[in-house]
Design an enzyme around this catalytic site. Structure first.
Site, PDB file in Angstrom:
ATOM      1  N   ASN A  52       1.259  -1.032   0.343  1.00 55.80           N
ATOM      2  CA  ASN A  52      -0.518   0.116   0.134  1.00 55.80           C
ATOM      3  C   ASN A  52       0.729   1.013   0.061  1.00 55.80           C
ATOM      4  OD1 ASN A  52      -2.832   0.570   0.085  1.00 55.80           O
ATOM      5  ND2 ASN A  52      -1.534   1.902   1.914  1.00 55.80           N
ATOM      6  N   GLU A  91      -1.205   0.863  -4.674  1.00 58.04           N
ATOM      7  CA  GLU A  91      -0.503   2.057  -5.704  1.00 58.04           C
ATOM      8  C   GLU A  91       0.340   1.906  -6.585  1.00 58.04           C
ATOM      9  OE1 GLU A  91      -3.515   2.283  -2.470  1.00 58.04           O
ATOM     10  OE2 GLU A  91      -1.779   1.425  -2.942  1.00 58.04           O
ATOM     11  N   ASP A 109      -5.882  22.329   6.029  1.00 55.61           N
ATOM     12  CA  ASP A 109      -6.551  21.150   4.968  1.00 55.61           C
ATOM     13  C   ASP A 109      -6.084  22.307   3.545  1.00 55.61           C
ATOM     14  OD1 ASP A 109      -6.874  18.928   3.674  1.00 55.61           O
ATOM     15  OD2 ASP A 109      -6.818  18.226   5.722  1.00 55.61           O
TER      16      ASP A 109
END
Length: 424
Positions: A134, A197, A247
């Site tokens: 991952n 990925e 963010d």
């Protein structure tokens, strides 16, 4: 094609801004990244280190690097996510030339904004291996020389970490930094558990450059050879406060108890460049938003056969607002496309659906379509109290109202809505 390391990539940008004077990593670096928000910036001296930011702050720059255009970029990402390709394991990596004890406080890790909880690693990706490999982005707030606290959203890495903790173990990981954009985009995808990925990045690399992604087996964990920095680390069962942190919406996220990471060893290439990813900046938009566009595309394509493009808009932080281009075959296709777009990207708050004659990459054309082809009493879809994005400060308890605008032409009045044009 010979693999390019980050320095060669950065220095190839025609619009590169070079800052020669010394710059402090706390707040001062941010000022330059905000000033040149859509241009790549190379800092020659951030407390003794070279730092680059805003590298992938435009869709066009990303597309050009991957040897395609805006439409081709969507197709490239969609194909890579649908058909991942094996990566290639090699024996050598430039980052193995330098191996050092970690001192996070000596690295050019920025504190970006005044209310940040501390210095933040923002461009680093974490690689973990259990039954599959991952790769994912995770912000990390530095605590001291060898410890940071990592934000783990309950997704794949969280599941791996949770499994390790339940077995009384720490999760061994590799943390990579300073990678080319095909790996960054792959690391930001949301795919099914068990899909690596690294294989998505390899599919992008094969299509764009004609070669697979190359990795080296670093003590059992595949690690991309085109990394500027690599850290051996472990995610522990200890927790600490993480945040505040700005963010993607440019607003501060809340403070949470999150796991502590212990950094054990550092590798880096000769004369490395540290990648500083500005929170809430255009580069953040691109890397977080672009991998969501193929998901919307795939979802809409299930209900409307001819989908020409999907764009998450910069004004919507490339997270909350989208535009979708379709060829309408039946009345109602526009509304079906709206509902499918929301299903493809559940964080989406607003979507505009337009005909294929509207350039979705031009905000003026999209607004023109709304102005001339949309009537609110007929073409507006409102969904109250839907699950939305936790990053939207206007939502409450994760709930939001979603709205869709069907700005497509009525099929029985196409000639009345024809745009004037002239070939020249």
């Amino acid at each position: 094609m010979v693999m390019k390391m980050l320095r060669e990539i950065v220095e190839s940008f025609e619009d590169l801004v070079v800052i020669d004077k010394p710059v402090k990593k706390e707040l001062e670096l941010t000022k330059f990244l905000l000033k040149y928000k859509d241009k790549p910036v190379l800092f020659k001296d951030v407390e003794g280190w070279e730092v680059a930011g805003n590298l992938w702050s435009s869709r066009e720059r990303i597309a050009k690097f991957l040897n395609t255009d805006n439409k081709g970029l969507l197709e490239l990402l969609y194909e890579a996510m649908e058909k991942p390709k094996p990566f290639s394991v090699v024996e050598k990596a430039e980052f193995l030339k330098n191996r050092e004890k970690v001192n996070l406080l000596e690295l050019p890790i920025p504190k970006y904004y005044p209310k940040d909880g501390g210095p933040y690693l923002t461009s680093a990706m974490v690689i973990a291996k259990k039954e599959f490999v991952n790769v994912s982005f995770h912000r990390m707030m530095v605590l001291d020389e060898e410890r940071a606290v990592i934000r783990l959203v309950p997704r794949h890495l969280y599941s791996m970490w949770k499994d390790s903790v339940e077995h009384g173990e720490e999760l061994e990981v590799r943390i990579v930094l300073g990678n080319p954009v095909h790996l960054l985009l792959a690391g930001a995808t949301s795919v099914a558990y068990g899909v690596s990925e690294l294989e998505i990045a390899s599919a992008i690399s094969l299509k764009a450059f004609g070669r697979p992604l190359e990795v080296i087996n670093l003590d059992g964990i595949p690690t991309p050879v085109d990394s500027e920095f690599v850290f051996k680390a472990k995610i522990t069962d200890e927790v600490a406060d993480e945040g505040p942190f700005v963010d993607i919406t440019g607003t501060y996220d809340i403070v949470r108890k999150q796991p502590i990471v212990i950094f054990e060893e550092m590798y880096h290439v000769d004369d490395p460049i540290f990648h500083a990813l500005l929170p809430g900046g255009y580069e953040h938009y691109m890397l977080m938003g672009l991998p969501k566009e193929p998901q919307i595309y795939a979802s809409v394509k299930k209900v409307v056969p001819k989908v020409h493009g999907v764009r998450l808009t910069e004004g919507g932080c490339m997270w909350l607002h989208a535009v979708v281009s379709i060829t309408k075959q039946h009345e109602g296709d526009g509304k079906n496309a709206i509902l499918a777009a929301f299903a493809g990207h559940p964080s989406l708050k607003r979507v505009v659906v337009v005909d294929e004659d509207v350039n979705i990459y031009d905000d003026r054309e999209v607004e023109w379509a709304i102005a001339t082809r949309f009537q609110p009493d007929r073409d507006l879809v409102i969904i109250p109290n839907a699950r939305g994005s936790s990053l939207d400060p206007s939502g409450k308890d994760g709930l939001t109202a979603k709205w869709g605008i069907d700005a497509t032409k009525p099929l029985d009045k196409k000639k009345e809505f024809e745009k004037a044009s002239l070939d020249f």
